[in-house]
Design a protein around this motif. Structure first.
Motif, PDB file in Angstrom:
ATOM      1  N   ARG A   1       2.115  -0.853  11.159  1.00 36.40           N
ATOM      2  CA  ARG A   1       1.669  -0.708   9.775  1.00 36.40           C
ATOM      3  C   ARG A   1       2.863  -0.475   8.860  1.00 36.40           C
TER       4      ARG A   1
ATOM      5  N   LEU B   1      -4.563  -6.389   4.786  1.00 40.89           N
ATOM      6  CA  LEU B   1      -4.330  -5.207   3.969  1.00 40.89           C
ATOM      7  C   LEU B   1      -5.370  -4.148   4.289  1.00 40.89           C
ATOM      8  N   ARG B   2      -4.962  -2.902   4.214  1.00 43.38           N
ATOM      9  CA  ARG B   2      -5.919  -1.815   4.421  1.00 43.38           C
ATOM     10  C   ARG B   2      -6.794  -1.666   3.191  1.00 43.38           C
ATOM     11  N   ARG B   3      -8.061  -1.526   3.434  1.00 43.15           N
ATOM     12  CA  ARG B   3      -9.001  -1.391   2.328  1.00 43.15           C
ATOM     13  C   ARG B   3      -9.065   0.057   1.856  1.00 43.15           C
TER      14      ARG B   3
ATOM     15  N   LYS C   1      -6.102   3.335  -3.224  1.00 48.16           N
ATOM     16  CA  LYS C   1      -4.736   3.751  -2.925  1.00 48.16           C
ATOM     17  C   LYS C   1      -4.382   5.032  -3.667  1.00 48.16           C
TER      18      LYS C   1
ATOM     19  N   ASP D   1      -0.289  -1.269   1.515  1.00 47.20           N
ATOM     20  CA  ASP D   1      -0.592  -0.694   2.822  1.00 47.20           C
ATOM     21  C   ASP D   1      -1.146  -1.817   3.689  1.00 47.20           C
ATOM     22  N   GLN D   2      -0.340  -2.254   4.674  1.00 49.75           N
ATOM     23  CA  GLN D   2      -0.674  -3.484   5.381  1.00 49.75           C
ATOM     24  C   GLN D   2      -0.340  -3.380   6.863  1.00 49.75           C
ATOM     25  N   GLN D   3      -1.194  -3.955   7.695  1.00 48.50           N
ATOM     26  CA  GLN D   3      -0.907  -4.061   9.120  1.00 48.50           C
ATOM     27  C   GLN D   3       0.068  -5.204   9.342  1.00 48.50           C
TER      28      GLN D   3
ATOM     29  N   ALA E   1      -2.046   6.580   3.672  1.00 45.50           N
ATOM     30  CA  ALA E   1      -0.712   6.090   3.332  1.00 45.50           C
ATOM     31  C   ALA E   1       0.129   7.169   2.660  1.00 45.50           C
TER      32      ALA E   1
ATOM     33  N   LEU F   1      -2.473   3.959  12.647  1.00 45.19           N
ATOM     34  CA  LEU F   1      -3.227   3.025  11.809  1.00 45.19           C
ATOM     35  C   LEU F   1      -4.287   3.708  10.962  1.00 45.19           C
ATOM     36  N   ASP F   2      -4.579   4.974  11.237  1.00 46.67           N
ATOM     37  CA  ASP F   2      -5.674   5.644  10.523  1.00 46.67           C
ATOM     38  C   ASP F   2      -5.209   6.710   9.541  1.00 46.67           C
TER      39      ASP F   2
ATOM     40  N   THR G   1      -0.004  -3.665  17.242  1.00 45.05           N
ATOM     41  CA  THR G   1      -0.124  -3.730  15.780  1.00 45.05           C
ATOM     42  C   THR G   1       0.510  -2.495  15.165  1.00 45.05           C
TER      43      THR G   1
END
Length: 377
Positions: free
Chosen positions: A251, A226-228, A231, A238-240, A275, A271-272, A249
């Protein structure tokens, strides 16, 4: 009173005649014209788009009625047969080249999309069907007893300009056209689930192009970390992830739209990006739906003046040139009017001898009241 040329004359000055003639010489088929020309064809079909003419007879009669106001443009009277023959036989590639030149000029004036602070350009990709009669348009095979053409558009989010355009038979799948397009490195492509193709996703990633789309409900994925971080409102997850059979990879962003109370799952290779921005980018895709709706309602792209593929493409490219003309006038003059308002005013004044900008100025109100009558005694 100062002399003014017609509004139409002021509009076609956007197209330098020497550039137009160079394109006409390059894209010509058959014998030389005697009295007719590609310029006459272009002016006639552009006028038809701006004035809402639907048939060859309507166009020719309209142009004949205004012959005295068209002479100085270098347009001579012509017949329906002559115009029809040019539409069928003269290569539509000329108007595609003309469209690309005008597009470059419009892009230099287009306002930046201030809703996003991204380094790369944003393109909205979609396709729309145009129903055709199969017996008249045999090349437009769609189903066994139905004909249709498919209009493929990549819309530039800066100014909402059609940057990528193609037209195929209705049965052509969108992904086949999308694979042929060359996107600038670092750009963002937004499209719906109709373009789902994992191998294409991988090609975009390898080319340094970002995309945002919706994830199919039956997609086979392998969850990652999970993205840290905190939110944004509406972001549920929000997850890879890994896609089955695809390297790299990706998202997944699960988002709740508070207005509709619908939960969406977005897929991206960026990825950056926050969200919330991923969700906002996909929401921006609605603009291309509005674009298709606008051109079908306001330009002549549903009924055609010829039945061959070349005639249809000729009319399509000139319709898109008309759209760019409206956009160019709006950008250059910094008008606050909508594109539809500009088009409506042009339709009423196309052959009038008046200043173009004067069309959009509110009428001056004359004060007929004697100020002395308002004085207090």
């Amino acid at each position: 009173m100062a002399h003014c040329s017609t509004v139409l004359s002021q509009i076609v000055q956007i197209f330098p005649r020497h550039e137009f003639q160079a394109l006409a010489n390059k894209h010509h088929a058959g014998q030389k014209f005697r009295s007719f020309s590609r310029w006459s064809q272009f002016v006639a079909l552009l006028t038809a788009q701006l004035s809402g003419r639907d048939s060859l007879r309507d166009i020719v009669e309209n142009m004949s009625a205004q012959a005295s106001k068209l002479y100085h443009l270098g347009v001579k009277p012509f017949s329906r047969a002559t115009l029809s023959r040019a539409n069928e036989q003269q290569p539509h590639k000329m108007y595609e080249a003309l469209f690309l030149r005008l597009l470059n000029r419009c892009q230099s004036l287009a306002p930046r999309n201030k809703a996003f602070k991204l380094k790369g350009k944003i393109y909205l990709l979609d396709a729309s069907l145009v129903d055709l009669t199969l017996s008249l348009f045999p090349w437009a095979q769609y189903r066994k007893s139905k004909g249709a053409a498919k209009l493929h558009i990549g819309l530039d989010a800066d100014g909402y300009l059609p940057a990528f355009v193609n037209m195929t038979a209705g049965k052509e799948h969108e992904i086949n056209i999308a694979r042929e397009l060359k996107w600038p490195k670092g750009s963002y492509i937004v499209f719906d689930r109709g373009y789902t193709d994992y191998s294409w996703y991988q090609e975009l990633t390898e080319d340094g192009v970002f995309f945002v789309t919706r994830l199919k409900t039956n997609a086979v994925t392998t969850p990652g970390p999970l993205r840290r971080g905190r939110k944004s409102p509406g972001v549920l997850r929000d997850q890879q992830i890994k896609l089955k059979g695809v390297d790299g990879t990706y998202r997944k962003v699960r988002y709740l739209d508070e207005e509709t109370d619908i939960t969406y799952e977005f897929l991206t290779n960026e990825l950056d990006l926050p969200a919330a921005t991923v969700a906002q980018l996909y929401k921006e895709r609605w603009q291309i739906e509005l674009f298709f709706k606008w051109i079908k309602q306001n330009l002549r792209v549903k009924s055609f003046l010829g039945t061959s593929y070349n005639a249809v493409m000729t009319q399509l490219w000139i319709a898109l040139c008309a759209y760019l003309v409206l956009a160019f006038l709006k950008f250059q003059s910094k008008l606050r009017h909508s594109m539809q308002q500009i088009l409506r005013l042009l339709q009423l004044n196309l052959f009038e001898r008046r200043d173009f900008m004067g069309l959009f100025k509110p009428p001056e109100l004359k004060n007929t009241i004697d100020n002395n009558q308002l004085a207090l005694i």
